[in-house]
Design a protein around this motif. Structure first.
Motif, PDB file in Angstrom:
ATOM      1  N   THR A 119       4.351   5.712  -5.207  1.00  0.00           N
ATOM      2  CA  THR A 119       4.307   5.745  -6.587  1.00  0.00           C
ATOM      3  C   THR A 119       3.615   6.815  -7.103  1.00  0.00           C
ATOM      4  OG1 THR A 119       4.970   3.239  -6.723  1.00  0.00           O
ATOM      5  CG2 THR A 119       3.917   4.341  -8.813  1.00  0.00           C
ATOM      6  N   ASP A 120       2.495   6.925  -6.471  1.00  0.00           N
ATOM      7  CA  ASP A 120       1.463   7.716  -6.929  1.00  0.00           C
ATOM      8  C   ASP A 120       2.056   9.161  -6.706  1.00  0.00           C
ATOM      9  OD1 ASP A 120      -0.307   6.013  -7.804  1.00  0.00           O
ATOM     10  OD2 ASP A 120      -1.798   6.163  -6.059  1.00  0.00           O
ATOM     11  N   HIS A 121       2.509   9.324  -5.611  1.00  0.00           N
ATOM     12  CA  HIS A 121       3.026  10.716  -4.976  1.00  0.00           C
ATOM     13  C   HIS A 121       4.248  11.183  -5.726  1.00  0.00           C
ATOM     14  CE1 HIS A 121       4.104  13.732  -2.086  1.00  0.00           C
ATOM     15  NE2 HIS A 121       5.520  13.498  -2.279  1.00  0.00           N
ATOM     16  N   LYS A 159       2.601   1.878  -3.255  1.00  0.00           N
ATOM     17  CA  LYS A 159       1.258   2.418  -4.339  1.00  0.00           C
ATOM     18  C   LYS A 159       1.209   4.012  -3.950  1.00  0.00           C
ATOM     19  CE  LYS A 159      -2.535   2.565  -6.805  1.00  0.00           C
ATOM     20  NZ  LYS A 159      -2.389   3.692  -7.547  1.00  0.00           N
ATOM     21  N   ASN A 160       1.284   4.254  -2.867  1.00  0.00           N
ATOM     22  CA  ASN A 160       0.968   5.778  -2.372  1.00  0.00           C
ATOM     23  C   ASN A 160       2.619   6.343  -2.671  1.00  0.00           C
ATOM     24  OD1 ASN A 160      -1.306   5.378  -0.996  1.00  0.00           O
ATOM     25  ND2 ASN A 160      -0.504   5.297   0.907  1.00  0.00           N
ATOM     26  N   ARG A 213       1.394   6.481 -17.733  1.00  0.00           N
ATOM     27  CA  ARG A 213      -0.056   6.584 -16.862  1.00  0.00           C
ATOM     28  C   ARG A 213      -0.667   7.291 -18.160  1.00  0.00           C
ATOM     29  NH1 ARG A 213      -0.797   9.146 -11.156  1.00  0.00           N
ATOM     30  NH2 ARG A 213       1.058   8.396 -10.122  1.00  0.00           N
ATOM     31  N   SER A 216       0.837  -1.344  -0.097  1.00  0.00           N
ATOM     32  CA  SER A 216       0.106   0.196  -0.138  1.00  0.00           C
ATOM     33  C   SER A 216       0.930   1.420  -0.060  1.00  0.00           C
ATOM     34  CB  SER A 216      -0.751  -0.066   1.122  1.00  0.00           C
ATOM     35  OG  SER A 216      -1.869   0.838   0.939  1.00  0.00           O
ATOM     36  N   GLY A 247       5.015   9.992  -8.909  1.00  0.00           N
ATOM     37  CA  GLY A 247       4.864  10.029 -10.482  1.00  0.00           C
ATOM     38  C   GLY A 247       5.183   8.783 -10.882  1.00  0.00           C
ATOM     39  N   THR A 248       5.379   8.538 -12.255  1.00  0.00           N
ATOM     40  CA  THR A 248       5.435   7.142 -12.672  1.00  0.00           C
ATOM     41  C   THR A 248       7.005   6.818 -12.201  1.00  0.00           C
ATOM     42  OG1 THR A 248       6.698   8.264 -14.572  1.00  0.00           O
ATOM     43  CG2 THR A 248       4.359   7.638 -14.694  1.00  0.00           C
TER      44      THR A 248
END
Length: 143
Positions: free
Chosen positions: A132-134, A129-130, A143, A126, A136-137
């Protein structure tokens, strides 16, 4: 770089407020995956030891089962509960009995640790994922 260390309850971050980057979460996931594999091997070994100790206890118990004072388990007159029978054997053969009970506890502890590390893997996924989202790629993904 964020670090964490292995403690009794699994792995813990040394600096709780650190923001994790995708490479750090990947590194921690690999570390946790290795720890989960190691914990699985320890659990398997603990089950084998438990079975060996139970066999030792069962072998030590056999001669006592023929003793005229050996309690009979049941609900009838003169019969006892399984717990009372176990206590009777415990008093006569304490070393194999407690070796078996200790092995049961060790197996339970190994299973609990394996479960704890598994939960930490899920949490780290988790966090990955956070991160990676924060940030960027990552790893050439898009994306």
């Amino acid at each position: 770089m964020t670090t964490f260390e292995k403690r009794d309850g699994g792995f813990q971050f040394l600096e709780e407020g650190d923001v994790l980057t995708p490479p750090e979460t990947d590194r921690f996931l690999r570390l946790l995956n290795n720890e989960l594999a190691t914990a699985g091997l320890a659990y398997r070994e603990a089950r084998r030891v438990e079975l060996d100790r139970f066999k030792d206890y069962s072998d030590a118990r056999k001669p006592h089962e023929l003793h005229p004072d050996c309690p009979e388990v049941g609900r009838g007159a003169g019969q006892v509960t399984a717990k009372a029978e176990e206590a009777w054997f415990e008093r006569r053969i304490p070393d194999p009995y407690w070796a078996w009970k200790n092995a049961v506890l060790e197996r339970q502890n190994a299973g609990a640790y394996m479960s704890q590390v598994g939960k930490q893997v899920e949490i780290m996924r988790s966090l990955n994922k956070n991160a990676t989202d924060h940030f960027g790629t990552y790893r050439g993904g898009g994306r």
